[in-house]
Design a protein around this motif. Structure first.
Motif, short mmCIF file in Angstrom:
data_model
loop_
_atom_site.label_atom_id
_atom_site.label_comp_id
_atom_site.label_asym_id
_atom_site.label_seq_id
_atom_site.Cartn_x
_atom_site.Cartn_y
_atom_site.Cartn_z
N ALA A 10 0.83 -1.20 0.00
CA ALA A 10 0.00 0.00 0.00
C ALA A 10 0.86 1.25 0.00
O ALA A 10 0.55 2.23 -0.68
CB ALA A 10 -0.92 -0.01 1.22
N ARG A 11 1.96 1.22 0.74
CA ARG A 11 2.86 2.38 0.80
C ARG A 11 3.39 2.72 -0.58
O ARG A 11 3.42 3.89 -0.98
CB ARG A 11 4.02 2.07 1.74
CG ARG A 11 4.99 3.25 1.95
CD ARG A 11 6.27 2.80 2.63
NE ARG A 11 7.08 1.97 1.75
CZ ARG A 11 7.96 2.45 0.87
NH1 ARG A 11 8.13 3.75 0.75
NH2 ARG A 11 8.65 1.63 0.10
N ALA A 12 3.80 1.72 -1.35
CA ALA A 12 4.32 1.96 -2.69
C ALA A 12 3.21 2.42 -3.63
O ALA A 12 3.41 3.34 -4.43
CB ALA A 12 4.99 0.71 -3.23
N ILE A 15 2.61 6.10 -6.58
CA ILE A 15 2.71 5.90 -8.03
C ILE A 15 1.69 6.77 -8.76
O ILE A 15 0.49 6.73 -8.47
CB ILE A 15 2.50 4.42 -8.38
CG1 ILE A 15 3.69 3.59 -7.87
CG2 ILE A 15 2.34 4.23 -9.88
CD1 ILE A 15 3.54 2.11 -8.07
N ARG A 16 2.18 7.58 -9.70
CA ARG A 16 1.29 8.33 -10.59
C ARG A 16 0.76 7.40 -11.69
O ARG A 16 1.41 6.42 -12.03
CB ARG A 16 2.05 9.51 -11.21
CG ARG A 16 2.49 10.57 -10.21
CD ARG A 16 3.49 11.50 -10.84
NE ARG A 16 4.71 10.79 -11.23
CZ ARG A 16 5.70 11.33 -11.92
NH1 ARG A 16 5.61 12.60 -12.33
NH2 ARG A 16 6.78 10.63 -12.21
N THR A 17 -0.39 7.75 -12.23
CA THR A 17 -1.04 6.83 -13.15
C THR A 17 -1.44 7.52 -14.45
O THR A 17 -2.24 8.45 -14.44
CB THR A 17 -2.31 6.24 -12.49
OG1 THR A 17 -1.97 5.69 -11.22
CG2 THR A 17 -2.91 5.16 -13.36
N GLY A 73 3.87 3.51 -17.54
CA GLY A 73 3.94 4.62 -16.60
C GLY A 73 4.10 4.14 -15.17
O GLY A 73 4.83 4.75 -14.37
N THR A 74 3.44 3.04 -14.84
CA THR A 74 3.60 2.45 -13.51
C THR A 74 5.04 2.02 -13.28
O THR A 74 5.60 2.23 -12.19
CB THR A 74 2.65 1.24 -13.36
OG1 THR A 74 1.30 1.68 -13.50
CG2 THR A 74 2.82 0.59 -11.99
N TRP A 96 -1.48 9.13 -4.90
CA TRP A 96 -2.54 9.36 -3.91
C TRP A 96 -2.01 10.06 -2.66
O TRP A 96 -2.76 10.78 -2.00
CB TRP A 96 -3.19 8.03 -3.53
CG TRP A 96 -4.31 7.68 -4.46
CD1 TRP A 96 -4.28 6.79 -5.49
CD2 TRP A 96 -5.62 8.26 -4.48
NE1 TRP A 96 -5.49 6.78 -6.15
CE2 TRP A 96 -6.34 7.65 -5.55
CE3 TRP A 96 -6.26 9.21 -3.69
CZ2 TRP A 96 -7.66 7.99 -5.84
CZ3 TRP A 96 -7.58 9.54 -3.98
CH2 TRP A 96 -8.26 8.93 -5.05
N GLU A 97 -0.75 9.89 -2.35
CA GLU A 97 -0.24 10.54 -1.15
C GLU A 97 -0.03 12.04 -1.34
O GLU A 97 0.21 12.76 -0.37
CB GLU A 97 1.06 9.89 -0.67
CG GLU A 97 2.29 10.16 -1.52
CD GLU A 97 3.56 9.67 -0.85
OE1 GLU A 97 3.46 8.82 0.06
OE2 GLU A 97 4.64 10.14 -1.22
#
Length: 403
Positions: free
Chosen positions: A208-210, A214-216, A225-226, A342-343
């Motif tokens: 979950a942390r990783a 990650i931008r998508t 992109g991932t 998301w962070e």
């Protein structure tokens, strides 16, 4: 049977393994369009997940409002804690617009919305819904490295069906393009991209942390992109690729709005943008010709491999595809519309859930929306990691939650 290691840890299918894995602490994200729903392949996916009993199954759905009720009813027949996230509802659209995140619709956008919800669990696994050979080992294989100290895992498999070689966009576009870039500059980032045996596979797992870092990309550039952000988040030491064994799903034509030629433009733009973003200089003046040369050499090699196995192989058709894909080998010239990690975004997964639940209730016409929100939050509260209002601290490591 091969067992060679790549630059990232490579886990091979040598004995048809179904390793022990923390499925009870995992959210499985299954992005689905309306054409994928209620098919034999999708039924196989969800029926298999019933036996695995993951913590949650998130289904980001791209569909017309007229189809949502039937799809919701169909999903309710499976004994799973499923959250149907209709990505095309009006409240979701307003939410994205208010956060200045509105833009192109596509698989990447849908997966991004699902990931926000999924990271309330410790681990996340993403799988396509059109896999006709889906079995219980897929989830556990992707989870195994995550439970053993890795941050990111990528599935791979041989795209061979009915005595023919598939995986055309990877082997005729991505692989030769990365190869010529790497020949020009042996940069660590390019070595990372080159390490994956099927970089365009839609199956991956992450802590979950990783996943929250990650931008998508919004459309077909999702997979490459991932990988671009996985390099920054996990690197060589925190990445594994996992052999998923026999794998079959739908094939696309070269032409058309959803064909491989159109996909190559999205994949190529995302790939080349991430390469430039990582400080690699590219000679765009010669790149197309160098790509075509490398791709044609690979066609000759694939032809020999096919002949060796007694497979059909249309060499001229493959060369024609290379000419079509060559149009995508150019400097990125459109705005970068990747969705943020998301962070870093102000948008909350809880707000997405509330909006999606209300949109779903409107089209399904079942129950009080406030009651549906209560049930969703009750499901979230069962997560061993955190509630949606208490995200994992950014300083937590994968070993703290994964071992």
């Amino acid at each position: 049977m091969e067992y060679v290691q790549a630059r990232v840890t490579t886990l091979h299918d040598l004995a048809d393994p179904v390793p022990t894995a923390p499925t009870d602490r995992t959210a499985v994200v299954v992005p689905m369009s309306e054409r994928d729903s209620e098919t034999a392949a999708a039924d196989r996916v969800f029926s298999t997940l019933e036996g695995l009993n993951p913590a949650r199954v998130i289904v980001p759905l791209r569909a017309d409002a007229t189809r949502v009720a039937a799809i919701s009813e169909w999903l309710s027949t499976y004994d799973l804690r499923t959250e149907l996230l209709w990505c095309d509802g009006p409240r979701i659209a307003d939410l994205l617009s208010d956060a200045h995140l509105d833009g192109a619709r596509g698989k990447g956008r849908d997966v991004w919305l699902g990931l926000g919800r999924a990271t309330t669990e410790e681990f996340v696994v993403v799988h396509d819904a059109d896999t006709t050979t889906y079995d219980e080992s897929f989830v556990s294989r992707l989870l195994f490295p995550l439970a053993n100290g890795y941050d990111f895992s990528k599935g791979y498999y041989a795209r061979v069906e009915n005595d023919r070689l598939y995986g055309r966009l990877f082997r005729l576009f991505y692989a030769p393009l990365v190869r010529v870039l790497l020949d020009e500059r042996p940069d660590p980032f390019l070595k990372y991209l080159d390490a994956f045996r099927y970089a365009l596979a839609g199956e991956f797992g992450a802590t979950a942390r990783a996943a929250r870092q990650i931008r998508t990309p919004r459309r077909w550039g999702l997979e490459v992109g991932t990988l671009g952000d996985a390099f920054d988040v996990a690197g060589f030491d925190g990445t594994a690729q996992v052999d998923l064994g026999k794998y079959e799903h739908d094939h696309r034509s070269v032409d058309g709005s959803a064909g491989l030629s159109e996909m190559s433009r999205s994949v190529g733009e995302t790939l080349l943008r991430t390469v430039v973003e990582h400080g690699v200089e590219i000679d765009f003046d010669t790149l197309e010709s160098r790509y075509c040369g490398a791709a044609r050499t690979l066609v000759d090699q694939y032809a020999q491999d096919a002949a060796f196995n007694g497979f059909e192989f249309d060499r001229e058709h493959e060369r024609t595809q290379i000419d079509r894909y060559a149009d995508a080998v150019r400097a990125p010239d459109s705005p970068d519309d990747r969705l943020p990690a998301w962070e870093t975004t102000s948008l909350s997964p809880g707000a997405v859930a509330d909006a999606a639940t209300a949109d779903l209730a409107d089209v399904v016409g079942a129950g009080d929306p406030s009651e549906r929100r209560r049930l969703n939050r009750s499901s979230d509260a069962e997560s061993p990691l955190q509630s949606e209002s208490e995200p994992t601290p950014s300083g937590a490591t994968h070993r703290e939650v994964g071992e």
